[in-house]
Design an enzyme around this catalytic site. Structure first.
Site, PDB file in Angstrom:
ATOM      1  N   CYS A 177      -1.770   7.312  -1.218  1.00 23.80           N
ATOM      2  CA  CYS A 177      -1.312   8.030  -0.022  1.00 23.80           C
ATOM      3  C   CYS A 177      -2.244   7.766   1.153  1.00 23.80           C
ATOM      4  O   CYS A 177      -3.416   7.465   0.971  1.00 23.80           O
ATOM      5  CB  CYS A 177      -1.223   9.540  -0.204  1.00 23.80           C
ATOM      6  SG  CYS A 177      -0.246  10.056  -1.605  1.00 23.80           S
TER       7      CYS A 177
ATOM      8  N   ARG B 181      -0.783   2.051   1.800  1.00 25.43           N
ATOM      9  CA  ARG B 181      -1.308   2.985   0.791  1.00 25.43           C
ATOM     10  C   ARG B 181      -0.183   3.712   0.054  1.00 25.43           C
ATOM     11  O   ARG B 181      -0.440   4.505  -0.845  1.00 25.43           O
ATOM     12  CB  ARG B 181      -2.237   4.009   1.447  1.00 25.43           C
ATOM     13  CG  ARG B 181      -3.430   3.384   2.150  1.00 25.43           C
ATOM     14  CD  ARG B 181      -4.289   4.455   2.761  1.00 25.43           C
ATOM     15  NE  ARG B 181      -4.866   5.304   1.743  1.00 25.43           N
ATOM     16  CZ  ARG B 181      -5.989   5.040   1.089  1.00 25.43           C
ATOM     17  NH1 ARG B 181      -6.653   3.941   1.357  1.00 25.43           N
ATOM     18  NH2 ARG B 181      -6.442   5.867   0.182  1.00 25.43           N
TER      19      ARG B 181
ATOM     20  N   TRP C  10       2.497   7.951  -1.849  1.00 24.04           N
ATOM     21  CA  TRP C  10       2.776   7.194  -3.070  1.00 24.04           C
ATOM     22  C   TRP C  10       2.806   8.231  -4.173  1.00 24.04           C
ATOM     23  O   TRP C  10       1.792   8.879  -4.464  1.00 24.04           O
ATOM     24  CB  TRP C  10       1.679   6.168  -3.321  1.00 24.04           C
ATOM     25  CG  TRP C  10       2.016   5.201  -4.414  1.00 24.04           C
ATOM     26  CD1 TRP C  10       2.844   4.126  -4.320  1.00 24.04           C
ATOM     27  CD2 TRP C  10       1.524   5.201  -5.750  1.00 24.04           C
ATOM     28  NE1 TRP C  10       2.890   3.462  -5.518  1.00 24.04           N
ATOM     29  CE2 TRP C  10       2.095   4.090  -6.415  1.00 24.04           C
ATOM     30  CE3 TRP C  10       0.653   6.024  -6.473  1.00 24.04           C
ATOM     31  CZ2 TRP C  10       1.821   3.793  -7.743  1.00 24.04           C
ATOM     32  CZ3 TRP C  10       0.387   5.725  -7.798  1.00 24.04           C
ATOM     33  CH2 TRP C  10       0.965   4.625  -8.418  1.00 24.04           C
TER      34      TRP C  10
ATOM     35  N   ASN D 196      -4.631  13.328  -0.077  1.00 24.87           N
ATOM     36  CA  ASN D 196      -4.623  12.099  -0.867  1.00 24.87           C
ATOM     37  C   ASN D 196      -5.542  12.333  -2.059  1.00 24.87           C
ATOM     38  O   ASN D 196      -6.696  12.719  -1.872  1.00 24.87           O
ATOM     39  CB  ASN D 196      -5.129  10.936   0.002  1.00 24.87           C
ATOM     40  CG  ASN D 196      -5.509   9.711  -0.811  1.00 24.87           C
ATOM     41  OD1 ASN D 196      -6.438   8.999  -0.453  1.00 24.87           O
ATOM     42  ND2 ASN D 196      -4.829   9.458  -1.894  1.00 24.87           N
ATOM     43  N   GLY D 197      -5.016  12.117  -3.269  1.00 22.72           N
ATOM     44  CA  GLY D 197      -5.850  12.324  -4.457  1.00 22.72           C
ATOM     45  C   GLY D 197      -5.066  13.091  -5.502  1.00 22.72           C
ATOM     46  O   GLY D 197      -3.831  13.155  -5.448  1.00 22.72           O
TER      47      GLY D 197
ATOM     48  N   GLU E  16      -3.548 -15.620 -11.696  1.00 23.16           N
ATOM     49  CA  GLU E  16      -3.344 -15.083 -10.354  1.00 23.16           C
ATOM     50  C   GLU E  16      -2.055 -15.639  -9.729  1.00 23.16           C
ATOM     51  O   GLU E  16      -1.300 -14.909  -9.087  1.00 23.16           O
ATOM     52  CB  GLU E  16      -4.571 -15.413  -9.482  1.00 23.16           C
ATOM     53  CG  GLU E  16      -4.463 -15.019  -8.018  1.00 23.16           C
ATOM     54  CD  GLU E  16      -4.179 -13.549  -7.781  1.00 23.16           C
ATOM     55  OE1 GLU E  16      -4.251 -12.743  -8.720  1.00 23.16           O
ATOM     56  OE2 GLU E  16      -3.841 -13.212  -6.629  1.00 23.16           O
TER      57      GLU E  16
ATOM     58  N   LYS F  10       0.919 -13.127  -8.520  1.00 21.29           N
ATOM     59  CA  LYS F  10       1.411 -13.130  -7.138  1.00 21.29           C
ATOM     60  C   LYS F  10       2.910 -13.376  -7.136  1.00 21.29           C
ATOM     61  O   LYS F  10       3.662 -12.714  -6.445  1.00 21.29           O
ATOM     62  CB  LYS F  10       0.679 -14.228  -6.355  1.00 21.29           C
ATOM     63  CG  LYS F  10       0.363 -13.937  -4.953  1.00 21.29           C
ATOM     64  CD  LYS F  10      -0.860 -13.085  -4.698  1.00 21.29           C
ATOM     65  CE  LYS F  10      -1.038 -11.898  -5.565  1.00 21.29           C
ATOM     66  NZ  LYS F  10      -2.253 -11.182  -5.457  1.00 21.29           N
TER      67      LYS F  10
ATOM     68  N   GLU G 292       4.911 -10.324  -8.481  1.00 19.24           N
ATOM     69  CA  GLU G 292       4.887  -9.085  -7.700  1.00 19.24           C
ATOM     70  C   GLU G 292       5.675  -9.171  -6.409  1.00 19.24           C
ATOM     71  O   GLU G 292       6.247  -8.171  -5.980  1.00 19.24           O
ATOM     72  CB  GLU G 292       3.465  -8.534  -7.490  1.00 19.24           C
ATOM     73  CG  GLU G 292       2.563  -9.263  -6.560  1.00 19.24           C
ATOM     74  CD  GLU G 292       1.182  -8.605  -6.453  1.00 19.24           C
ATOM     75  OE1 GLU G 292       0.215  -9.353  -6.333  1.00 19.24           O
ATOM     76  OE2 GLU G 292       1.079  -7.373  -6.463  1.00 19.24           O
TER      77      GLU G 292
ATOM     78  N   HIS H  78       0.837 -22.900 -28.369  1.00 21.07           N
ATOM     79  CA  HIS H  78       0.677 -21.900 -29.444  1.00 21.07           C
ATOM     80  C   HIS H  78       1.737 -20.799 -29.356  1.00 21.07           C
ATOM     81  O   HIS H  78       1.539 -19.710 -29.894  1.00 21.07           O
ATOM     82  CB  HIS H  78      -0.729 -21.296 -29.387  1.00 21.07           C
ATOM     83  CG  HIS H  78      -1.804 -22.289 -29.709  1.00 21.07           C
ATOM     84  ND1 HIS H  78      -1.975 -22.818 -30.969  1.00 21.07           N
ATOM     85  CD2 HIS H  78      -2.734 -22.881 -28.923  1.00 21.07           C
ATOM     86  CE1 HIS H  78      -2.987 -23.687 -30.954  1.00 21.07           C
ATOM     87  NE2 HIS H  78      -3.459 -23.743 -29.705  1.00 21.07           N
TER      88      HIS H  78
ATOM     89  N   LYS I 146      -1.051  -0.553  -2.290  1.00 23.16           N
ATOM     90  CA  LYS I 146      -2.241  -1.368  -2.074  1.00 23.16           C
ATOM     91  C   LYS I 146      -3.450  -0.848  -2.829  1.00 23.16           C
ATOM     92  O   LYS I 146      -4.227  -1.592  -3.393  1.00 23.16           O
ATOM     93  CB  LYS I 146      -2.526  -1.414  -0.571  1.00 23.16           C
ATOM     94  CG  LYS I 146      -3.697  -2.298  -0.181  1.00 23.16           C
ATOM     95  CD  LYS I 146      -3.326  -3.757  -0.291  1.00 23.16           C
ATOM     96  CE  LYS I 146      -4.461  -4.673   0.026  1.00 23.16           C
ATOM     97  NZ  LYS I 146      -4.178  -6.028  -0.480  1.00 23.16           N
TER      98      LYS I 146
HETATM   99  C1  F6R Z   1      -2.250  -7.659  -6.652  1.00 22.32           C
HETATM  100  C2  F6R Z   1      -3.202  -6.642  -6.251  1.00 22.32           C
HETATM  101  C3  F6R Z   1      -3.694  -5.702  -7.278  1.00 22.32           C
HETATM  102  C4  F6R Z   1      -5.156  -5.308  -7.009  1.00 22.32           C
HETATM  103  C5  F6R Z   1      -5.626  -4.232  -8.002  1.00 22.32           C
HETATM  104  C6  F6R Z   1      -7.087  -3.886  -7.790  1.00 22.32           C
HETATM  105  O1  F6R Z   1      -1.894  -8.494  -5.585  1.00 22.32           O
HETATM  106  O2  F6R Z   1      -3.565  -6.553  -5.104  1.00 22.32           O
HETATM  107  O3  F6R Z   1      -3.552  -6.228  -8.556  1.00 22.32           O
HETATM  108  O4  F6R Z   1      -5.949  -6.452  -7.120  1.00 22.32           O
HETATM  109  O5  F6R Z   1      -4.849  -3.096  -7.840  1.00 22.32           O
HETATM  110  O6  F6R Z   1      -7.336  -3.487  -6.494  1.00 22.32           O
HETATM  111  P1  F6R Z   1      -8.804  -3.431  -5.913  1.00 22.32           P
HETATM  112  O7  F6R Z   1      -9.300  -4.800  -5.723  1.00 22.32           O
HETATM  113  O8  F6R Z   1      -8.671  -2.695  -4.615  1.00 22.32           O
HETATM  114  O9  F6R Z   1      -9.635  -2.688  -6.903  1.00 22.32           O
END
Ligand code: F6R
Length: 604
Positions: free
Chosen positions: A2, A27, A74, A100-101, A479, A483, A486, A502, A599
């Site tokens: 949030c 957020r 969120w 937020n929390g 990665e 990407k 997602e 395997h 995020k």
């Molecule tokens: C994917 C992504 C997430 C973050 C993960 C950790 O694109 O951004 O997988 O990498 O939520 O976030 P941080 O780095 O903020 O701890």
């Protein structure tokens, strides 16, 4: 999770609050709402959906007030409905709160307050806060004391901002969730993050756990929970508003992919000294890591892939090292002692899983360092030391530039650790140094010449997308797949090249393109693995230099410049970011805000 914002000043706060919320949507974007003092009391507008939808609702009604609060959600407690949207108020609408929390003791507080006749209208944990403040007001306490008493009863994590009817004052408190104050002449802000008010001021104060602030037209009073004044230093952030906006790009993600040369240049600025052939990571004095016997890197998602990159680099340099998923750390961590170094890799510095792992490491006496993008983040405060990647704000939910900067910073940190642990000659970075110095230029060339849009188009109708890599190409394969899934919502998987045979090879068909990453480490083996898939009908896209044999063998080729194996994966990753971006764009996905994601993941 949030985003919260508060504003005190002259004129109408609505515009500022809504702009702030838009800048905080990374957020969370399940619902949005604002509350203002409108002369006759507190007026609230809130609804499920994005800030844009709230704006449309507000456009039909006049909402006016110089002091206000806002929230973008969120969901954690209760679905994303209008009722569960913040701000939450007490029954009489004398008090409005954004939060937020997570309030861990909300059920107990709710039961107590309900018993006394306070009526709840939402499923949220947050709603206990306005009722609790109202309870203390009903007991005869004045506003500030009622706020402090309510905060004192909360258990869990929170950044809370509240206002009471009839006064131009905001009350805020922080415990475990980020909250920052912005200050400009006669105008004051409270927010979860700086981009919320960056258009108005660059002067900020990051609050710490336990802080309570009172904001009115005269200024900001920093206190502890009991009301004792505390000193908090202001800082100037060097992000300009344009940097926090989309600029010429259609999406933040694309903008952030293109910001990588600058981000990387900022990351290494003053930290390497190629002329004298050495890394000059002034953040840590030589000897800082003497006596360290094992390194554990903890992280989630993309940061975990960067952590894996860092861990493989350390192992190559002869330092015992493991990368661990932070959310598994409490159940499956290798032993920790005072000779263990735990590195929490987290761009936001607020990821609950990573913070928990960091706290466990702190509790058990390990040395801790965080590698983060956010100065003033919880991880940066709680770790013994912090190394900042200086990537600038990343708004797109999918991490791009922060991954590249994290990986490079872990290489520099890895060098310092290896030298401290194994002696000055341990990490032979002589050949890597000039390559590190030129990595911003190389990324720039990849961006300028990429044909990823054409590749994305060619394989648009595929059923699954596979990514393979070996050594430092393996975290890049993981990665690349993360990407892709997602932001496109298509199925994608990353594998160590040698693992394909395997099991996963059973899935390979002409509808499953395989992106193969060639870093220069045992490439012949990776090529053989790619050919095994190709023989079974899968198209292969080789990510490698032009003069590489894989470029001839593969069905398609994405170019990367020749460089050291330790850095080639980062260049390949830029190509894969672009493939994902263009594939998602063709599918018309909401690239910056993929469904169900946020995020900053501040829940376990
Ligand atoms: C994917 C992504 C997430 C973050 C993960 C950790 O694109 O951004 O997988 O990498 O939520 O976030 P941080 O780095 O903020 O701890």
């Amino acid at each position: 999770m949030c985003g919260i914002i508060g504003r005190v000043g002259d004129g109408n706060a609505i515009e500022t609050l809504l702009t702030g919320l838009e800048n905080l949507e990374y957020r969370g974007y399940d619902s949005a709402g604002v509350a203002v003092q409108n002369g006759s009391g507190i007026a609230v507008q809130k609804r499920s959906g994005k800030v844009e939808e709230l704006k449309e609702t507000i456009a039909d009604r006049s909402l006016d007030g110089a002091v206000g609060i806002g929230h973008t959600r969120w969901s954690t407690h209760g679905p994303p409905t209008d009722e569960n949207a913040h701000p939450h108020t007490d029954g009489t609408q004398d008090v409005a709160v954004v939060h937020n929390g997570i309030i861990e003791n909300y059920a107990e507080l709710k039961a107590r307050l309900a018993k006394r006749g306070y009526e709840f209208t939402s499923d949220t944990d947050t709603e206990v806060i306005p009722h609790l403040i109202q309870y203390y007001l009903d007991e005869g306490y004045e506003n500030e004391t009622a706020f402090r008493r309510a905060i004192d009863e909360l258990e869990g994590s929170y950044a809370v901002t509240a206002m009471c009817s009839g006064e131009h004052v905001l009350y805020a408190a922080r415990q475990g969730s980020p909250l920052v104050v912005g200050m400009e002449d006669g105008e004051y802000f409270l927010a979860s993050d700086v981009p919320a008010f960056l258009e108005y001021t660059e002067t900020v104060v990051y609050l710490e756990d336990g802080d309570v602030v009172i904001v009115d037209e005269e200024g900001v009073e920093f206190t502890d929970l009991e009301g004792n004044p505390i000193a908090r230093e202001s800082e100037t952030v060097d992000w300009d508003p344009e940097q926090a906006g989309k600029g010429e790009f259609d999406h933040f993600m694309l903008k952030e992919i293109h910001e990588q040369p600058t981000a990387l240049a900022q990351a290494i600025e003053g930290r390497i000294d190629p002329e004298n052939g050495r890394i000059a990571l002034s953040d840590f004095d030589p000897g800082t890591f003497e006596g360290i016997e094992a390194v554990q890197l903890v992280a989630c998602g993309t940061s975990y892939h960067a952590a894996l990159y860092g861990s493989l680099f350390l192992n190559q340099a002869g330092v015992r090292s493991t990368a661990l998923l932070a959310n598994e750390y409490s159940v499956a961590a290798p032993p920790i002692d005072e000779n263990t170094l735990v590195i929490a890799v987290t761009q936001s510095g607020e990821t609950a899983d990573t913070l928990n792992a960091l706290r466990r490491a702190n509790r058990e006496g390990a040395n801790t360092v965080t590698v983060s993008n956010v100065v003033g983040s919880t991880a940066a405060r709680e770790a013994d030391d912090a190394l900042f990647i200086r990537a600038g704000p990343e708004i797109g939910v999918a991490a791009t530039k922060t991954f590249s900067s994290q990986a490079v910073m872990l290489t520099l940190l890895g060098d310092r650790i290896a030298r401290d642990v194994r002696g000055e000659s341990a990490a032979d970075l002589e050949s890597l140094l000039p390559e590190l110095a030129s990595i911003p230029d190389r990324v720039e060339r990849v961006l300028e010449t990429s044909t990823a849009d054409r590749i994305a188009q060619r394989y648009e109708d595929s059923e699954s997308y596979f990514f393979i890599g070996r050594g430092l190409g393996f975290p890049v394969a993981l990665e690349g797949a993360l990407k892709f899934k997602e932001i496109t919502y298509e199925h994608a998987e990353g594998f160590a090249s040698g693992e394909l045979k395997h099991g996963p090879l059973a899935l390979v068909t002409p509808k499953t393109p395989v992106f193969a990453i060639f870093t220069g480490d045992e490439d012949e083996k990776t090529l053989k693995n790619a050919e095994e898939a190709q023989t079974r009908g899968a198209p292969v896209v080789a990510v490698c230099p032009d003069d590489h044999r894989a470029a001839d063998v593969a069905d398609e080729h994405l170019w990367i410049p020749n460089t050291e194996p330790d850095l080639a994966g980062l260049l390949a990753n830029v190509q894969l970011q672009l493939v994902s971006y263009h594939a998602a764009d063709l599918l018309d996905r909401p690239i910056d805000k993929p469904r169900n994601l946020a995020k900053s993941v501040t829940v376990e």
